[in-house]
Design a protein around this motif. Sequence first.
Motif, PDB file in Angstrom:
ATOM      1  N   SER A  51      -8.949  22.210  -7.932  1.00 14.11           N
ATOM      2  CA  SER A  51     -10.259  22.996  -8.029  1.00 14.11           C
ATOM      3  C   SER A  51     -11.064  22.530  -7.016  1.00 14.11           C
ATOM      4  CB  SER A  51     -10.716  22.956  -9.313  1.00 14.11           C
ATOM      5  OG  SER A  51     -11.079  21.678  -9.786  1.00 14.11           O
ATOM      6  N   ASP A  52     -11.019  21.266  -6.612  1.00 11.13           N
ATOM      7  CA  ASP A  52     -12.172  20.744  -5.607  1.00 11.13           C
ATOM      8  C   ASP A  52     -11.861  21.199  -4.061  1.00 11.13           C
ATOM      9  OD1 ASP A  52     -14.260  18.796  -4.738  1.00 11.13           O
ATOM     10  OD2 ASP A  52     -12.428  17.990  -3.749  1.00 11.13           O
ATOM     11  N   PRO A  53     -12.647  21.665  -3.426  1.00 10.48           N
ATOM     12  CA  PRO A  53     -12.389  22.392  -2.086  1.00 10.48           C
ATOM     13  C   PRO A  53     -11.867  21.350  -1.362  1.00 10.48           C
ATOM     14  CG  PRO A  53     -14.467  23.459  -3.190  1.00 10.48           C
ATOM     15  CD  PRO A  53     -13.956  22.237  -3.909  1.00 10.48           C
ATOM     16  N   ASP A  54     -12.795  20.358  -1.319  1.00 13.13           N
ATOM     17  CA  ASP A  54     -12.299  19.172  -0.182  1.00 13.13           C
ATOM     18  C   ASP A  54     -10.814  18.459  -0.330  1.00 13.13           C
ATOM     19  OD1 ASP A  54     -14.392  19.557   1.524  1.00 13.13           O
ATOM     20  OD2 ASP A  54     -15.572  18.011   0.316  1.00 13.13           O
ATOM     21  N   THR A  55     -10.588  18.289  -1.683  1.00 18.80           N
ATOM     22  CA  THR A  55      -9.174  17.800  -1.986  1.00 18.80           C
ATOM     23  C   THR A  55      -8.050  18.945  -1.855  1.00 18.80           C
ATOM     24  OG1 THR A  55     -10.399  16.602  -3.560  1.00 18.80           O
ATOM     25  CG2 THR A  55      -8.040  16.472  -3.862  1.00 18.80           C
ATOM     26  N   ARG A  71      -8.155  21.312   0.509  1.00 18.16           N
ATOM     27  CA  ARG A  71      -7.960  21.640   1.752  1.00 18.16           C
ATOM     28  C   ARG A  71      -6.996  20.450   2.249  1.00 18.16           C
ATOM     29  NH1 ARG A  71     -13.762  22.358   1.990  1.00 18.16           N
ATOM     30  NH2 ARG A  71     -13.908  24.743   1.719  1.00 18.16           N
ATOM     31  N   ASN A  72      -7.126  19.143   1.643  1.00 18.44           N
ATOM     32  CA  ASN A  72      -6.372  18.128   2.179  1.00 18.44           C
ATOM     33  C   ASN A  72      -4.871  18.077   1.505  1.00 18.44           C
ATOM     34  OD1 ASN A  72      -8.282  16.962   3.897  1.00 18.44           O
ATOM     35  ND2 ASN A  72      -9.189  15.933   2.339  1.00 18.44           N
ATOM     36  N   GLY A  73      -4.726  18.868   0.615  1.00 15.96           N
ATOM     37  CA  GLY A  73      -3.287  19.100  -0.021  1.00 15.96           C
ATOM     38  C   GLY A  73      -3.318  18.007  -1.051  1.00 15.96           C
ATOM     39  N   GLY A  74      -4.361  17.576  -1.643  1.00 14.41           N
ATOM     40  CA  GLY A  74      -4.177  16.417  -2.649  1.00 14.41           C
ATOM     41  C   GLY A  74      -4.048  15.088  -1.877  1.00 14.41           C
ATOM     42  N   TYR A  75      -4.316  15.067  -0.621  1.00  6.20           N
ATOM     43  CA  TYR A  75      -4.304  13.640  -0.073  1.00  6.20           C
ATOM     44  C   TYR A  75      -5.102  12.763  -0.515  1.00  6.20           C
ATOM     45  CZ  TYR A  75      -4.343  10.226   3.720  1.00  6.20           C
ATOM     46  OH  TYR A  75      -4.002   8.974   4.524  1.00  6.20           O
ATOM     47  N   ARG A  76      -4.578  11.475  -1.061  1.00  2.00           N
ATOM     48  CA  ARG A  76      -5.561  10.351  -1.390  1.00  2.00           C
ATOM     49  C   ARG A  76      -5.515   9.099  -0.653  1.00  2.00           C
ATOM     50  NH1 ARG A  76      -6.890  10.200  -6.650  1.00  2.00           N
ATOM     51  NH2 ARG A  76      -8.268   8.646  -5.806  1.00  2.00           N
ATOM     52  N   GLY A  77      -5.019   9.171   0.398  1.00  2.00           N
ATOM     53  CA  GLY A  77      -5.172   8.207   1.708  1.00  2.00           C
ATOM     54  C   GLY A  77      -4.277   7.134   1.312  1.00  2.00           C
ATOM     55  N   ILE A  78      -4.518   5.899   1.840  1.00  2.00           N
ATOM     56  CA  ILE A  78      -3.731   4.758   1.763  1.00  2.00           C
ATOM     57  C   ILE A  78      -4.451   3.609   0.880  1.00  2.00           C
ATOM     58  CG2 ILE A  78      -2.920   2.517   2.945  1.00  2.00           C
ATOM     59  CD1 ILE A  78      -3.023   4.093   5.579  1.00  2.00           C
ATOM     60  N   ARG A  79      -3.810   3.616  -0.443  1.00  2.00           N
ATOM     61  CA  ARG A  79      -4.198   2.649  -1.436  1.00  2.00           C
ATOM     62  C   ARG A  79      -3.212   1.470  -1.711  1.00  2.00           C
ATOM     63  NH1 ARG A  79      -5.380   6.815  -5.806  1.00  2.00           N
ATOM     64  NH2 ARG A  79      -3.591   7.485  -5.233  1.00  2.00           N
ATOM     65  N   ALA A 105       0.701  -1.221   0.005  1.00  2.00           N
ATOM     66  CA  ALA A 105       0.083   0.098   0.055  1.00  2.00           C
ATOM     67  C   ALA A 105       0.847   1.319  -0.186  1.00  2.00           C
ATOM     68  CB  ALA A 105      -1.025   0.053   1.196  1.00  2.00           C
ATOM     69  N   ALA A 106       0.317   2.344  -0.410  1.00  2.99           N
ATOM     70  CA  ALA A 106       1.144   3.607  -0.725  1.00  2.99           C
ATOM     71  C   ALA A 106       0.253   4.790   0.092  1.00  2.99           C
ATOM     72  CB  ALA A 106       1.606   3.905  -1.920  1.00  2.99           C
ATOM     73  N   VAL A 107       0.662   5.568   0.725  1.00  6.40           N
ATOM     74  CA  VAL A 107       0.154   6.864   1.022  1.00  6.40           C
ATOM     75  C   VAL A 107       0.796   7.993  -0.013  1.00  6.40           C
ATOM     76  CG1 VAL A 107       0.005   8.416   2.682  1.00  6.40           C
ATOM     77  CG2 VAL A 107       0.190   6.070   3.602  1.00  6.40           C
ATOM     78  N   THR A 108      -0.231   8.602  -0.517  1.00  7.57           N
ATOM     79  CA  THR A 108       0.056   9.741  -1.690  1.00  7.57           C
ATOM     80  C   THR A 108      -0.761  10.822  -1.656  1.00  7.57           C
ATOM     81  OG1 THR A 108      -1.246   8.536  -3.469  1.00  7.57           O
ATOM     82  CG2 THR A 108       0.840   7.801  -3.408  1.00  7.57           C
ATOM     83  N   TYR A 109      -0.166  12.063  -2.529  1.00  2.01           N
ATOM     84  CA  TYR A 109      -0.674  13.052  -2.625  1.00  2.01           C
ATOM     85  C   TYR A 109      -0.617  13.247  -4.123  1.00  2.01           C
ATOM     86  CZ  TYR A 109      -0.326  14.155   2.519  1.00  2.01           C
ATOM     87  OH  TYR A 109      -0.414  14.010   3.840  1.00  2.01           O
ATOM     88  N   GLU A 110      -1.805  13.777  -4.656  1.00  2.00           N
ATOM     89  CA  GLU A 110      -1.789  13.882  -6.141  1.00  2.00           C
ATOM     90  C   GLU A 110      -2.409  15.258  -6.580  1.00  2.00           C
ATOM     91  OE1 GLU A 110      -3.634  10.587  -7.813  1.00  2.00           O
ATOM     92  OE2 GLU A 110      -2.359   9.104  -6.698  1.00  2.00           O
ATOM     93  N   ILE A 111      -1.766  15.695  -7.643  1.00  2.00           N
ATOM     94  CA  ILE A 111      -2.511  16.665  -8.368  1.00  2.00           C
ATOM     95  C   ILE A 111      -2.618  16.407  -9.906  1.00  2.00           C
ATOM     96  CG2 ILE A 111      -2.196  19.128  -8.955  1.00  2.00           C
ATOM     97  CD1 ILE A 111      -0.451  19.446  -6.628  1.00  2.00           C
ATOM     98  N   ILE A 112      -3.606  16.682 -10.581  1.00  2.00           N
ATOM     99  CA  ILE A 112      -3.728  16.146 -11.926  1.00  2.00           C
ATOM    100  C   ILE A 112      -3.684  17.510 -12.711  1.00  2.00           C
ATOM    101  CG2 ILE A 112      -5.134  15.037 -13.751  1.00  2.00           C
ATOM    102  CD1 ILE A 112      -6.162  13.372 -11.624  1.00  2.00           C
ATOM    103  N   LEU A 113      -2.762  17.640 -13.587  1.00  2.00           N
ATOM    104  CA  LEU A 113      -2.511  18.981 -14.505  1.00  2.00           C
ATOM    105  C   LEU A 113      -2.819  18.571 -15.925  1.00  2.00           C
ATOM    106  CD1 LEU A 113       0.681  19.938 -12.499  1.00  2.00           C
ATOM    107  CD2 LEU A 113      -1.514  21.223 -12.331  1.00  2.00           C
TER     108      LEU A 113
END
Length: 260
Positions: free
Chosen positions: A156-160, A162-170, A119-127
């Motif tokens: 652009s998504d407010p919740d994402t 605020r979380n800095g692009g956090y995607r959790g453990i996947r 599993a990985a903990v990641t932060y992501e931005i799609i450009l």
Amino acid sequence: MNNSLSISSRDIIHYIKISCQIPVVVEAIASDRIITDTAEKLGITVEESQIQQEGDLFRANKKLVRAKDTLAWLQQHHLSVDDFEELIYKKILSKKLANHLFGKKVESFFFQHRLNYLAAVTYEIILDDKDLALEFFYALQEGETTFADIAREHISDPDTRRNGGYRGIRRRADFRPEVASAVFAAKPPQPLKPISTNKGVYLIWVEEIIQPELDEKLRSQIISELFNSWLKQELSEMQISDRFDSTTNIQNSPDLLMQA
């Protein structure tokens, strides 16, 4: 406006039919038969004490603390007490059959497919712009900016945002294939060189790679996965015949099909 509404069993069946849920229901019935028949052949039984224990757990999970709460829940779902016992019985039977078939195969399966459970903990931005993504990547490497700063400006998504692009453990299967190979080759914490996909250009910060441990939760998950695969295979080999007359109206309305 009339505030009363009478719904019959026929209405319910008709709605299930026109909402295209019949195949799902038929498959569920067939699955139930497969489980029951296989358990009977293997001599798997369910004790009354097990039904009581599982029933208590079920009610606790549903927060059905008082007897009247349980009765209200049964009425809401149109279940009798006998129906409820049957529900619990089948739940236990399915679990016992799954453990009987695959309980002893978990360890070997886990070690053969261990990489799938990383599993990985990641932060992501799609450009949209790869050059911009590369600019951010090099800036991250040089410590000129932070991933949170980039996320704040470009998500652009407010919740994402605020979380800095956090995607959790996947796990690996939760990532796009072209992304997974880069993520699990990383030595975190680190940014990944931008990855182009048909969805956009991924800028990813890999925070952590989590090595899998075969605990009870993962053991149960693997048994469930193996059991569901087995059940799917059994269903594929079964000839299912239902009695729903779904062809009469089609045969009487050929113009409907001719327009397709």
